[in-house]
Design a protein around this motif. Structure first.
Motif, short mmCIF file in Angstrom:
data_model
loop_
_atom_site.label_atom_id
_atom_site.label_comp_id
_atom_site.label_asym_id
_atom_site.label_seq_id
_atom_site.Cartn_x
_atom_site.Cartn_y
_atom_site.Cartn_z
N PRO A 192 0.81 -1.23 0.00
CA PRO A 192 0.00 0.00 0.00
C PRO A 192 0.84 1.28 0.00
O PRO A 192 0.39 2.33 -0.45
CB PRO A 192 -0.81 -0.11 1.30
N PHE A 232 1.20 3.00 -3.25
CA PHE A 232 0.06 3.82 -3.68
C PHE A 232 0.07 5.20 -3.01
O PHE A 232 -0.40 6.18 -3.59
CB PHE A 232 -1.26 3.08 -3.44
N ARG A 233 0.62 5.27 -1.80
CA ARG A 233 0.83 6.58 -1.16
C ARG A 233 1.80 7.40 -2.01
O ARG A 233 1.59 8.59 -2.25
CB ARG A 233 1.44 6.44 0.24
N ASP A 283 0.19 8.57 -5.24
CA ASP A 283 -0.71 9.69 -5.01
C ASP A 283 0.08 11.00 -4.89
O ASP A 283 -0.31 12.02 -5.45
CB ASP A 283 -1.51 9.44 -3.71
N LEU A 290 -9.73 9.45 -7.75
CA LEU A 290 -9.22 8.24 -8.38
C LEU A 290 -10.40 7.30 -8.64
O LEU A 290 -11.17 7.02 -7.73
CB LEU A 290 -8.23 7.59 -7.40
N VAL A 291 -10.54 6.82 -9.87
CA VAL A 291 -11.60 5.85 -10.13
C VAL A 291 -11.07 4.45 -10.44
O VAL A 291 -11.78 3.47 -10.25
CB VAL A 291 -12.56 6.33 -11.26
N GLU A 292 -9.85 4.40 -10.92
CA GLU A 292 -9.22 3.10 -11.22
C GLU A 292 -7.74 3.21 -10.90
O GLU A 292 -7.13 4.24 -11.21
CB GLU A 292 -9.33 2.74 -12.72
N THR A 293 -7.17 2.16 -10.36
CA THR A 293 -5.72 2.14 -10.24
C THR A 293 -5.25 0.70 -10.36
O THR A 293 -6.01 -0.24 -10.11
CB THR A 293 -5.25 2.76 -8.90
N ARG A 294 -4.01 0.55 -10.80
CA ARG A 294 -3.44 -0.80 -10.82
C ARG A 294 -1.93 -0.68 -10.71
O ARG A 294 -1.36 0.39 -10.96
CB ARG A 294 -3.85 -1.56 -12.10
N ALA A 295 -1.30 -1.78 -10.33
CA ALA A 295 0.16 -1.79 -10.22
C ALA A 295 0.69 -3.19 -10.48
O ALA A 295 0.02 -4.19 -10.20
CB ALA A 295 0.57 -1.32 -8.82
N SER A 296 1.91 -3.22 -11.05
CA SER A 296 2.65 -4.48 -11.23
C SER A 296 3.92 -4.38 -10.41
O SER A 296 4.64 -3.37 -10.49
CB SER A 296 3.05 -4.66 -12.70
N ARG A 334 -8.07 9.27 -13.21
CA ARG A 334 -8.70 10.27 -12.34
C ARG A 334 -9.73 11.07 -13.13
O ARG A 334 -9.54 11.34 -14.32
CB ARG A 334 -7.65 11.21 -11.74
#
Lengths: 143, 143, 143, 143
Positions: free
Chosen positions: C24, C27-28, C31, C59-65, C110
Motif C-alpha cells: 500500500p 500507492f501513497r 498519489d 481516483l476511479v481506477e488504479t493498478r500496479a505491477s 482520475r
C-alpha cells in the motif's frame, strides 16, 4: 470514570522488518480508542462536536511506554479511559494488553476547542453534560 | 552533540479530515529522523548494528508536544539530535519547524540491545566508539 | 506529455516483516507523485482546483505491477507522467526505479469533478488550459 | 471457492482532507483480507507457509475500482474470495460494501514461492492440499 475496550488483530502491515508493530501504529490505535470513548459516552465524535458547538479535541501532548513487543497475528486489547477532566482539557490513558501482559501504555491530553473569529479556534470550558458522562462512565451511569 | 536535519513536504495522505497532519505521522517522521541520525554518525542503521554486534535500538519511551498544526503542502524541517547518552540507552530530541515556528517537539528513549540466549535480547552498554560519535557530532568531529 | 520525477529513501516504517516495502505504501507514493505532477503543470493542487472551479480529481481506477522488491535504505525514483488525456478524465503512469531496475509500475485514472447541487459532485470536461499543460509538458512548453 | 468476510469501522486516520478514505488504505485492508482468507482455509499465514515449506505469496499484480467513497464512521464489509487458482499463482477478488452499496472492488494476483539457492526465491506449483482448500471453500468442504 468512563472506559472502553477495543480489540485488534495485529496485521502484517502494522509490523516492521524486525517483525514487531511499528511504533506509530500504536498512536493510530490510541486515536481510535479515544474516538470509541466518545461513542461510549453516548455520541459519535462528529455528533458530540455538533451537539456542543465545538470544533474538535486536538491532541496537545502524548506519550507512550513500550514494555513488550507485539507481533503479527497477536490479538491485543486496548483499554481507553478518562484519566482526568480539567476545565478546558482532559486526559486519556490507553493500556494495550496481550492476554495479561501490558505491552504499551499511552497517555493523551486533548483540549476542547470552539470557533474563534480571529484565531480560527480557541480553547473553551468542557460542557457540563460531557463532564458528567466522562466522570460517570457513559450514557447510563455505570459507576 | 550529534544533530541532523531533514526536510519534508506534507503530503495529502499525511493529513486527516480536519486538514492537518494526523498525529501518528509525526512519529513515523521522528523514527526516520533517528535513522538519519545514525547515518550522520557515520553508519546506516544496519551497518551500525552489524559493526557493533547489536540487535537493535528499540524505543522504550516516547512523547510529543503539539504546538501548531501542519497542513497539506507545508514544507517542514525536522531536526533530530542526541539529547543524552546514558550507559545502556540514549535520548533523542526531535524539533519540527515550519519556517521559524516550532510545530511539534518529540522525544525518544532508545535502548542498546544485544542477543541473549535465554531471553532473545538484553540491554548492553553502548560501545565507546558510538558514544564518541554521538557526543562529538559525527564521523568528523564538528564540535 | 507532462512528466515529473521524485526521489525517496525507503524508510524502516515503509517495510513489512519480510523486509520489503509493504505494497500500500507504493500507492501513497503514487498519489504524491500525481500531486507533484500538478505542481509541475504550474499549480499546487489546491490552487489548480480553485483556479478552475473544480472540486477534485478523484481516483476511479488504479493498478500496479510489482516486478522487483524494494528494501529498507533503497533510494528509489518515481517518474509520474500523463499517459492519456480524455474529455473528462486523465491517466497517469508511475514508474518506480532503483537505479536502472524498474521495481513497480503503477497506473491511475482520475476524473475531473465540479460541484453539483443534487449529487454533490459530477464529472466535467477538463479545462483547455489544463489540457494544454498536460499535453505540452508544463508551464513552459518543453516538448 | 473459498471466501471470507471481515468488517471494519472507518477510522479518522484512514481518511484524507476530503473526508474520505485515502486510497492506499484500501490496499492495506485487502492485504489483511487475503491473510484472513488463509485462516479461513485452515491455517494462519505463517503456519501455512511452514506446513508447505514455502517462503511467501508475494503480490505481483493488483488493481482496484473506486465506485463510491467511504467516510469516517462508516461500517464496511470486505469479502475476499479466491477468484482463480492457476498452477503457480492464484487470484483474489475483494469487494468492499457499505450496506448494499459496492464501494470498492479489488483484485490481487499472488505467486507461490519457495527458497532457491541462487536467486533467493522462485515460483513453485501450489500444493494440492492448498488447492483443494481454495477450491472447496475451507477446512470443511462447504461447497
Amino acid at each position: 470514570m468512563l472506559a472502553n475496550t477495543l480489540t485488534r488483530r495485529v496485521e502484517w502491515g502494522d509490523c516492521d522488518p524486525a517483525g514487531i508493530v511499528f511504533n506509530p501504529q500504536f498512536f493510530r490505535w490510541f486515536d481510535h480508542g479515544t474516538a470509541m470513548l466518545y461513542e461510549a459516552a453516548g455520541w459519535p465524535k462528529q455528533e458530540m462536536l455538533a451537539r456542543f458547538g465545538a470544533l474538535g479535541c486536538p491532541l496537545v501532548e502524548t506519550r507512550a511506554s513500550f514494555r513488550a513487543p507485539c507481533r503479527y497475528g497477536d490479538d491485543v486489547a486496548i483499554t481507553s479511559e478518562i484519566a482526568e477532566v480539567k476545565q478546558r482539557s482532559f486526559d486519556i490513558r490507553h493500556t494495550l494488553r496481550r492476554g495479561d501482559v501490558v505491552c504499551v501504555e499511552g497517555f493523551e491530553t486533548r483540549v476542547w476547542t470552539v470557533h474563534d473569529d480571529e484565531r480560527g479556534l480557541k480553547s473553551a470550558p468542557l460542557p457540563d453534560e460531557l463532564v458528567q458522562r466522562f466522570l460517570a462512565g457513559g450514557p447510563a451511569d455505570r459507576s
